[in-house]
Write a protein that holds these residues in place. Structure first.
Motif, PDB file in Angstrom:
ATOM      1  N   SER A 143      33.496 -34.754  96.036  1.00  0.00           N
ATOM      2  CA  SER A 143      33.570 -33.523  95.248  1.00  0.00           C
ATOM      3  C   SER A 143      34.656 -32.593  95.777  1.00  0.00           C
ATOM      4  O   SER A 143      34.762 -32.380  96.983  1.00  0.00           O
ATOM      5  CB  SER A 143      32.210 -32.814  95.303  1.00  0.00           C
ATOM      6  N   ASP A 144      35.496 -32.076  94.863  1.00  0.00           N
ATOM      7  CA  ASP A 144      36.387 -30.990  95.259  1.00  0.00           C
ATOM      8  C   ASP A 144      36.671 -30.076  94.073  1.00  0.00           C
ATOM      9  O   ASP A 144      36.474 -30.440  92.922  1.00  0.00           O
ATOM     10  CB  ASP A 144      37.682 -31.510  95.897  1.00  0.00           C
ATOM     11  N   LYS A 145      37.080 -28.863  94.386  1.00  0.00           N
ATOM     12  CA  LYS A 145      37.282 -27.795  93.402  1.00  0.00           C
ATOM     13  C   LYS A 145      35.998 -27.580  92.593  1.00  0.00           C
ATOM     14  O   LYS A 145      34.904 -27.702  93.137  1.00  0.00           O
ATOM     15  CB  LYS A 145      38.507 -28.078  92.540  1.00  0.00           C
ATOM     16  N   SER A 146      36.137 -27.269  91.279  1.00  0.00           N
ATOM     17  CA  SER A 146      34.968 -26.935  90.465  1.00  0.00           C
ATOM     18  C   SER A 146      34.927 -27.763  89.191  1.00  0.00           C
ATOM     19  O   SER A 146      35.948 -28.294  88.751  1.00  0.00           O
ATOM     20  CB  SER A 146      35.002 -25.449  90.082  1.00  0.00           C
ATOM     21  N   ASN A 147      33.754 -27.841  88.596  1.00  0.00           N
ATOM     22  CA  ASN A 147      33.617 -28.424  87.267  1.00  0.00           C
ATOM     23  C   ASN A 147      33.974 -27.386  86.217  1.00  0.00           C
ATOM     24  O   ASN A 147      33.997 -26.184  86.478  1.00  0.00           O
ATOM     25  CB  ASN A 147      32.179 -28.891  87.035  1.00  0.00           C
ATOM     26  N   GLY A 148      34.218 -27.858  84.990  1.00  0.00           N
ATOM     27  CA  GLY A 148      34.492 -26.968  83.876  1.00  0.00           C
ATOM     28  C   GLY A 148      33.258 -26.165  83.497  1.00  0.00           C
ATOM     29  O   GLY A 148      32.126 -26.474  83.893  1.00  0.00           O
ATOM     30  N   SER A 149      33.461 -25.141  82.682  1.00  0.00           N
ATOM     31  CA  SER A 149      32.392 -24.217  82.325  1.00  0.00           C
ATOM     32  C   SER A 149      31.296 -24.853  81.477  1.00  0.00           C
ATOM     33  O   SER A 149      30.169 -24.354  81.435  1.00  0.00           O
ATOM     34  CB  SER A 149      32.981 -23.018  81.568  1.00  0.00           C
ATOM     35  N   CYS A 150      31.603 -25.972  80.804  1.00  0.00           N
ATOM     36  CA  CYS A 150      30.603 -26.618  79.951  1.00  0.00           C
ATOM     37  C   CYS A 150      29.674 -27.537  80.740  1.00  0.00           C
ATOM     38  O   CYS A 150      28.727 -28.091  80.195  1.00  0.00           O
ATOM     39  CB  CYS A 150      31.279 -27.411  78.839  1.00  0.00           C
ATOM     40  N   ILE A 151      29.945 -27.701  82.024  1.00  0.00           N
ATOM     41  CA  ILE A 151      29.181 -28.628  82.859  1.00  0.00           C
ATOM     42  C   ILE A 151      28.253 -27.834  83.762  1.00  0.00           C
ATOM     43  O   ILE A 151      28.689 -26.956  84.508  1.00  0.00           O
ATOM     44  CB  ILE A 151      30.127 -29.517  83.686  1.00  0.00           C
ATOM     45  N   SER A 152      26.971 -28.119  83.685  1.00  0.00           N
ATOM     46  CA  SER A 152      25.977 -27.312  84.388  1.00  0.00           C
ATOM     47  C   SER A 152      25.938 -27.576  85.888  1.00  0.00           C
ATOM     48  O   SER A 152      25.379 -26.788  86.648  1.00  0.00           O
ATOM     49  CB  SER A 152      24.580 -27.569  83.793  1.00  0.00           C
ATOM     50  N   ILE A 153      26.522 -28.686  86.337  1.00  0.00           N
ATOM     51  CA  ILE A 153      26.474 -29.060  87.751  1.00  0.00           C
ATOM     52  C   ILE A 153      27.704 -28.555  88.482  1.00  0.00           C
ATOM     53  O   ILE A 153      28.833 -28.872  88.111  1.00  0.00           O
ATOM     54  CB  ILE A 153      26.363 -30.587  87.906  1.00  0.00           C
ATOM     55  N   ASN A 154      27.517 -27.754  89.500  1.00  0.00           N
ATOM     56  CA  ASN A 154      28.593 -27.312  90.369  1.00  0.00           C
ATOM     57  C   ASN A 154      28.067 -27.213  91.781  1.00  0.00           C
ATOM     58  O   ASN A 154      26.960 -26.713  91.985  1.00  0.00           O
ATOM     59  CB  ASN A 154      29.159 -25.951  89.919  1.00  0.00           C
ATOM     60  N   PRO A 155      28.772 -27.692  92.788  1.00  0.00           N
ATOM     61  CA  PRO A 155      30.092 -28.296  92.673  1.00  0.00           C
ATOM     62  C   PRO A 155      30.036 -29.662  91.993  1.00  0.00           C
ATOM     63  O   PRO A 155      28.951 -30.188  91.742  1.00  0.00           O
ATOM     64  CB  PRO A 155      30.534 -28.431  94.134  1.00  0.00           C
ATOM     65  N   PRO A 156      31.212 -30.240  91.690  1.00  0.00           N
ATOM     66  CA  PRO A 156      31.234 -31.560  91.054  1.00  0.00           C
ATOM     67  C   PRO A 156      30.504 -32.605  91.892  1.00  0.00           C
ATOM     68  O   PRO A 156      30.366 -32.457  93.112  1.00  0.00           O
ATOM     69  CB  PRO A 156      32.735 -31.883  90.975  1.00  0.00           C
ATOM     70  N   THR A 157      30.044 -33.668  91.233  1.00  0.00           N
ATOM     71  CA  THR A 157      29.346 -34.726  91.961  1.00  0.00           C
ATOM     72  C   THR A 157      30.325 -35.709  92.595  1.00  0.00           C
ATOM     73  O   THR A 157      30.247 -35.990  93.794  1.00  0.00           O
ATOM     74  CB  THR A 157      28.385 -35.489  91.037  1.00  0.00           C
ATOM     75  N   ASN A 158      31.260 -36.234  91.816  1.00  0.00           N
ATOM     76  CA  ASN A 158      32.211 -37.234  92.316  1.00  0.00           C
ATOM     77  C   ASN A 158      33.452 -37.252  91.414  1.00  0.00           C
ATOM     78  O   ASN A 158      33.799 -38.267  90.831  1.00  0.00           O
ATOM     79  CB  ASN A 158      31.564 -38.628  92.383  1.00  0.00           C
ATOM     80  N   ASN A 159      34.124 -36.109  91.337  1.00  0.00           N
ATOM     81  CA  ASN A 159      35.247 -36.006  90.397  1.00  0.00           C
ATOM     82  C   ASN A 159      36.524 -36.651  90.928  1.00  0.00           C
ATOM     83  O   ASN A 159      36.747 -36.753  92.129  1.00  0.00           O
ATOM     84  CB  ASN A 159      35.510 -34.545  90.010  1.00  0.00           C
ATOM     85  N   VAL A 160      37.364 -37.095  89.980  1.00  0.00           N
ATOM     86  CA  VAL A 160      38.688 -37.635  90.286  1.00  0.00           C
ATOM     87  C   VAL A 160      39.704 -36.888  89.424  1.00  0.00           C
ATOM     88  O   VAL A 160      39.356 -36.273  88.413  1.00  0.00           O
ATOM     89  CB  VAL A 160      38.767 -39.151  90.039  1.00  0.00           C
ATOM     90  N   TRP A 161      40.987 -36.969  89.819  1.00  0.00           N
ATOM     91  CA  TRP A 161      42.005 -36.104  89.236  1.00  0.00           C
ATOM     92  C   TRP A 161      43.220 -36.871  88.704  1.00  0.00           C
ATOM     93  O   TRP A 161      43.668 -37.838  89.324  1.00  0.00           O
ATOM     94  CB  TRP A 161      42.476 -35.096  90.276  1.00  0.00           C
ATOM     95  N   PHE A 162      43.743 -36.376  87.575  1.00  0.00           N
ATOM     96  CA  PHE A 162      44.949 -36.917  86.958  1.00  0.00           C
ATOM     97  C   PHE A 162      45.845 -35.746  86.559  1.00  0.00           C
ATOM     98  O   PHE A 162      45.366 -34.634  86.341  1.00  0.00           O
ATOM     99  CB  PHE A 162      44.589 -37.746  85.722  1.00  0.00           C
ATOM    100  N   LYS A 163      47.142 -36.021  86.446  1.00  0.00           N
ATOM    101  CA  LYS A 163      48.074 -34.990  85.994  1.00  0.00           C
ATOM    102  C   LYS A 163      49.090 -35.620  85.039  1.00  0.00           C
ATOM    103  O   LYS A 163      49.324 -36.826  85.055  1.00  0.00           O
ATOM    104  CB  LYS A 163      48.784 -34.327  87.164  1.00  0.00           C
TER     105      LYS A 163
END
Length: 202
Positions: A104-124
């Motif tokens: 988990s790093d940073k935050s989930n979006g506002s539509c997601i009730s779980i924060n911090p993220p559980t196991n997020n990955v990132w793309f750009k």
């Protein structure tokens, strides 16, 4: 790593220790016989010595294994997000990406009730125009992940543009925006509603 040509060991247990070999830093235990064990740790002291111990659940699980160590961050982290600009107009290979090992790093979006993220990955990606549409596919051979969450972010990975939180566990999930600035870089984070839902995706 175990399984196939990587090793015969089962139910691997992996522990990272401080220099005394007694103060635990982190640990991971495989939940099934052929699962790899993985530790990701980002708060180490540069120049310090650490120890890794490898064990099995019981003596009947003993065998060979392959040990892999990496000091380069990957798309588990915002700052090492996978550049997918080249995928615009196409798709990745089936199950090219995964949240299986993610942290988990940073935050989930506002539509997601779980924060911090559980196991997020990132793309750009670099926006070619004002419009973008991204789909995380998990149907059939495309992936094993369930209850996919997607958030589209500005370049800082903190200013939300849009967020999608599905209701059905096996649905592909699509996110889009039509107000992007061409040539600007944007980020996409992919997560699941619960760690038990993590897996591969296209």
């Amino acid at each position: 790593d175990v399984g196939g040509t990587k090793g015969t060991q089962k139910y691997t247990e992996l522990v990272l220790w401080e220099n005394d070999g007694e103060t635990e830093v982190s640990c991971d235990a495989a939940s099934n016989a052929q699962e790899d064990a993985m530790i990701i740790q980002e708060s180490l002291t540069v120049g310090a010595t650490y120890y890794v111990s490898v064990d099995t659940k019981n003596t009947s699980n003993r065998g060979t294994f392959t040990l892999c160590i990496n000091d380069e961050k990957d798309y588990d982290y915002y700052e090492a997000a996978e550049d997918v600009t080249s995928l615009i107009g196409a798709c990745s290979a089936n199950q090219a990406y995964s949240t299986e090992w993610a942290t988990s790093d940073k935050s989930n979006g506002s539509c997601i009730s779980i924060n911090p993220p559980t196991n997020n990955v990132w793309f750009k990606f670099v926006a070619p125009s004002a419009f973008i549409e991204a789909t995380v596919k998990i149907t059939g051979a495309e992936g094993t992940q369930q209850y996919t969450n997607i958030t589209l972010w500005e370049n800082d990975g903190s200013t939300e543009i849009d967020c999608i939180n599905p209701n059905i566990n096996t649905d592909d999930v699509k996110i889009s925006a039509s107000n992007l600035t061409p040539s600007n870089t944007y980020y996409i984070s992919v997560d699941t509603q619960n760690p038990i839902h993590k897996g591969s995706f296209t």
